[in-house]
Write a protein that holds these residues in place. Structure first.
Motif, short mmCIF file in Angstrom:
data_model
loop_
_atom_site.label_atom_id
_atom_site.label_comp_id
_atom_site.label_asym_id
_atom_site.label_seq_id
_atom_site.Cartn_x
_atom_site.Cartn_y
_atom_site.Cartn_z
N LEU A 199 0.82 -1.21 0.00
CA LEU A 199 0.00 0.00 0.00
C LEU A 199 0.85 1.26 0.00
O LEU A 199 1.98 1.26 0.48
CB LEU A 199 -0.91 0.01 1.23
N LYS A 200 0.27 2.31 -0.52
CA LYS A 200 0.90 3.63 -0.44
C LYS A 200 -0.09 4.58 0.21
O LYS A 200 -0.67 5.46 -0.42
CB LYS A 200 1.29 4.12 -1.84
N GLY A 201 -0.30 4.37 1.50
CA GLY A 201 -1.26 5.19 2.23
C GLY A 201 -2.67 4.65 2.09
O GLY A 201 -2.90 3.53 1.64
N GLY A 202 -3.63 5.46 2.47
CA GLY A 202 -5.03 5.07 2.37
C GLY A 202 -5.64 4.75 3.72
O GLY A 202 -4.94 4.50 4.71
N THR A 203 -6.98 4.75 3.76
CA THR A 203 -7.71 4.48 5.00
C THR A 203 -7.76 2.99 5.27
O THR A 203 -8.18 2.20 4.42
CB THR A 203 -9.14 5.05 4.91
N ALA A 204 -7.35 2.60 6.47
CA ALA A 204 -7.41 1.19 6.88
C ALA A 204 -8.69 0.90 7.64
O ALA A 204 -9.24 -0.21 7.55
CB ALA A 204 -6.21 0.86 7.76
N LEU A 205 -9.18 1.89 8.38
CA LEU A 205 -10.21 1.64 9.38
C LEU A 205 -11.12 2.85 9.53
O LEU A 205 -10.67 3.99 9.51
CB LEU A 205 -9.51 1.33 10.72
N ILE A 206 -12.41 2.57 9.66
CA ILE A 206 -13.38 3.61 10.02
C ILE A 206 -13.89 3.27 11.42
O ILE A 206 -14.49 2.21 11.63
CB ILE A 206 -14.56 3.66 9.04
N ALA A 228 -14.43 8.31 11.81
CA ALA A 228 -13.03 8.76 11.79
C ALA A 228 -12.21 7.84 10.91
O ALA A 228 -12.26 6.62 11.04
CB ALA A 228 -12.46 8.78 13.21
N LYS A 229 -11.45 8.43 9.99
CA LYS A 229 -10.62 7.65 9.07
C LYS A 229 -9.24 7.42 9.69
O LYS A 229 -8.49 8.36 9.93
CB LYS A 229 -10.49 8.39 7.73
N ILE A 230 -8.92 6.15 9.92
CA ILE A 230 -7.64 5.75 10.53
C ILE A 230 -6.79 5.09 9.45
O ILE A 230 -7.26 4.18 8.76
CB ILE A 230 -7.87 4.76 11.70
N THR A 231 -5.56 5.53 9.30
CA THR A 231 -4.70 5.02 8.23
C THR A 231 -3.85 3.84 8.71
O THR A 231 -3.73 3.58 9.91
CB THR A 231 -3.76 6.11 7.71
N HIS A 232 -3.23 3.14 7.75
CA HIS A 232 -2.30 2.05 8.08
C HIS A 232 -1.12 2.59 8.89
O HIS A 232 -0.66 1.96 9.84
CB HIS A 232 -1.81 1.37 6.80
N THR A 233 -0.63 3.78 8.52
CA THR A 233 0.47 4.39 9.27
C THR A 233 0.06 4.69 10.70
O THR A 233 0.83 4.46 11.65
CB THR A 233 0.96 5.68 8.58
N ASN A 234 -1.17 5.20 10.89
CA ASN A 234 -1.68 5.43 12.24
C ASN A 234 -1.61 4.16 13.07
O ASN A 234 -1.14 4.15 14.22
CB ASN A 234 -3.14 5.88 12.19
N LEU A 235 -2.08 3.06 12.51
CA LEU A 235 -2.16 1.79 13.24
C LEU A 235 -0.79 1.18 13.52
O LEU A 235 -0.54 0.67 14.62
CB LEU A 235 -3.03 0.80 12.46
N ILE A 236 0.11 1.25 12.55
CA ILE A 236 1.46 0.71 12.75
C ILE A 236 2.18 1.51 13.83
O ILE A 236 2.89 0.94 14.68
CB ILE A 236 2.26 0.74 11.43
N THR A 237 1.98 2.82 13.84
CA THR A 237 2.59 3.66 14.87
C THR A 237 2.01 3.34 16.24
O THR A 237 2.74 3.17 17.22
CB THR A 237 2.36 5.15 14.56
N SER A 238 0.69 3.23 16.32
CA SER A 238 0.02 2.93 17.58
C SER A 238 0.51 1.61 18.18
O SER A 238 0.65 1.47 19.40
CB SER A 238 -1.49 2.87 17.37
N ALA A 239 0.81 0.65 17.31
CA ALA A 239 1.27 -0.68 17.76
C ALA A 239 2.63 -0.63 18.41
O ALA A 239 3.06 -1.60 19.06
CB ALA A 239 1.28 -1.66 16.59
N GLN A 240 3.35 0.48 18.26
CA GLN A 240 4.69 0.62 18.84
C GLN A 240 4.70 1.44 20.13
O GLN A 240 5.75 1.78 20.66
CB GLN A 240 5.64 1.23 17.79
N GLN A 241 3.51 1.74 20.62
CA GLN A 241 3.42 2.47 21.89
C GLN A 241 3.62 1.51 23.06
O GLN A 241 3.41 0.30 22.93
CB GLN A 241 2.06 3.16 21.98
N PRO A 242 4.05 2.04 24.22
CA PRO A 242 4.31 1.16 25.37
C PRO A 242 3.06 0.50 25.91
O PRO A 242 1.96 1.05 25.81
CB PRO A 242 4.93 2.12 26.40
N LEU A 243 3.23 -0.68 26.47
CA LEU A 243 2.15 -1.43 27.11
C LEU A 243 2.22 -1.25 28.63
O LEU A 243 3.26 -0.84 29.15
CB LEU A 243 2.27 -2.91 26.77
N PRO A 244 1.13 -1.55 29.35
CA PRO A 244 1.17 -1.44 30.82
C PRO A 244 2.30 -2.24 31.45
O PRO A 244 2.85 -1.87 32.47
CB PRO A 244 -0.20 -1.97 31.25
#
Length: 528
Positions: free
Chosen positions: A176-183, A196-212
């Protein structure tokens, strides 16, 4: 520390740009480990099985001609097939729309109208509830049902289409080259849900945030996977190979039993569930001593509740909080067992850039100064589908959250209040204006306003202030039942109805909600 606050901006973005592939590449490292446990049925799914089923479904979707920007909707209670669907749709390059299975008919129709899905995937329960609405949507070409036992010729059995085993190691995913992954649907004060339009980049970034916790502990989820907290947090745990137990919906006894049976160590829950644990009279019947960490989000947790909880359950080492929203793909700030301050909602997390600004002057504020939270960065959503979103952002591209907060010298954030008028009932968002519009449809109602009645268990209860039409004979029960038939469970007038002579308004006609709140202690609603 002052000015603009930066979370970690050192983010890994794979060249293929596909969040579904990112998830699969990670979970295939844990093939034989248990990924999902259905706490209601004891069904167990390994990471290998999850990956295999997801790839099988992706293959089917591509064979049917589903492509990037096509929308596939899913509406179901939490179940393993739901997570299979989520990963598969992302992998196919299509856009996933998660629709709440507790929506009223009007809300369901509105959500489908926003997303315009090509396919929709339903649980049997959702299929029975929304069948007529789904069939009336012109954009929908195929209706797929989990465990499809109906005789409806217009539906496809989910189990049948994922039987063909595709090689997960050689399967070619969509680059992919961008685009909406999730509504994801986020309610506002102006009416029905916004997509709300959530992109693949949004989700990949979110997955790298710290866990409890970075330790390999089992967690349990009851938040619906149609919600931001439920879906984003669950996917984050899956990416790192953590075993998740889940329930289709919250039931106190079932929840406690699952904790005992699977020796759950982390509870990821909203504040009302924390309060239920505090007040529980049946918890003593179960051994829940395995619980070490509670991670709470969706609404601020009162310090008195934290204190009471830790006193009742001394084995709980940490009660951690986070602050987030759909428009930031989940978390803005978060605590972990290694970095926390009780009462705060933690420090800024990966992919976020934040500032606190004066509500009137928009001047950037420093530590200890209270103002509106504004955010941008790699997790910032791509606007609302079918809606002009320019007014949601300031001139520097920061999303204006409407929440009031401050941060201390150590960078910990504290939520104070919110500018937006949303009522938070058990972490669900209730737009007052939506209820007001419905109330005004009642023949006996001359004017109406809705505000929040504080409640220890639920957070806030939607409460109606009604001006009757002259000589109208209408009761509180009449109004409550009128609304009950038109809205989702969390939007009901659980705070009651208060009849008043007039609604306080500004000269321009805007409701003065502050004055409504001031009236609450003086005018108690009758018991419902």
């Amino acid at each position: 520390m002052s000015g603009i606050i930066y979370g970690d901006q050192n983010i890994f973005l794979p060249s293929h740009g596909n969040y579904g592939r990112y998830v699969l590449d990670n979970i295939l490292k844990f093939k034989d480990k248990v990924a999902l446990i259905n706490g209601a049925s004891d069904e167990i799914t390994t990471f290998g099985e999850l990956a295999q089923k997801a790839v099988n479904l992706t293959s089917y979707l591509k064979e049917q001609g589903v492509k990037q920007n096509d929308v596939v909707a899913v509406c179901s209670e939490n179940r393993t097939e739901y997570m299979v669907t989520v990963i598969a749709v992302f992998s196919s390059g299509a856009t996933l729309a998660c629709i709440n299975n507790a929506y009223s008919d009007d809300e369901m129709a509105h959500s489908l109208d926003i997303a315009k899905p090509k396919y929709i995937i339903l649980s049997p329960e959702a299929q029975e509830k929304y069948s007529k609405i789904v069939k009336s949507v012109k954009s929908i070409e195929k209706i797929i049902v989990f465990e499809n036992k109906s005789k409806d010729a217009d539906t496809i059995n989910f189990d049948d289409i994922i039987k063909k085993n595709v090689d997960v190691n050689t399967y070619k995913h969509v680059d992919l080259k961008g685009g909406t992954a999730l509504i994801l649907y986020s309610s506002g004060t102006t009416g029905l849900a916004k997509g709300a339009k959530i992109t693949h980049t949004n989700l990949i970034t979110s997955a790298q945030q710290p866990l409890p916790s970075t330790r390999d502990l089992i967690t349990i989820f009851v938040s619906p996977w149609s919600s931001t907290m439920g879906l984003i947090c669950s996917l984050h745990e899956i990416v790192v190979g953590r075993t998740i137990a889940y329930l289709p919906r919250f039931n106190e006894r079932q929840y406690l039993y699952a904790i005992q049976k699977y020796k759950i160590a982390i509870l990821t829950i909203v504040p009302p569930v924390v309060v239920i644990l505090c007040k529980s009279t049946i918890a003593k019947e179960y051994d829940i001593s395995s619980v070490e960490i509670i991670y709470s989000g969706g609404a601020p947790l009162n310090m008195s509740v934290i204190t009471e909880l830790k006193s009742k359950y001394p084995h709980i080492k940490h009660v951690l909080q986070g602050y987030g929203m759909t428009e930031a793909t989940g978390a803005l700030t978060a605590e972990s067992e290694d970095e926390y301050k009780e009462g705060s909602v933690g420090k800024i997390v990966t992919g976020n850039i934040m500032k606190i600004v004066d509500v009137e002057t928009r001047k950037i504020l420093g530590p200890g100064q209270t103002g509106e939270v504004c955010v941008k960065g790699a997790v910032q959503f791509d606007g609302y589908i079918g809606k002009d979103s320019k007014d949601e952002f300031d001139e520097d591209g920061f999303y204006k959250t409407g929440d009031i907060a401050y941060y201390d010298e150590d960078g910990y954030f504290y939520i104070v209040d919110r500018i937006k008028e949303l009522i938070k009932y058990k972490a669900w968002q209730v737009p007052p204006s939506e209820l007001e519009d419905l109330l005004l449809q009642h023949a006996a109602v001359k004017d109406a306003a809705v505000s929040a009645r504080p409640d220890v268990l639920a957070g806030e209860l939607p409460t109606a202030f009604i001006v009757k039409q002259p000589n109208a004979n209408v009761t509180e029960r009449d109004i409550v039942e009128f609304i009950d038939k038109k809205v989702s469970p969390w939007k009901k007038l659980r705070g009651g109805v208060i009849f008043v002579k007039e609604i306080p308004k500004t000269s321009s006609g805007k409701i003065i909600r502050r004055k409504l709140r001031e009236m609450l202690p003086k005018l108690p609603a009758s018991k419902l």
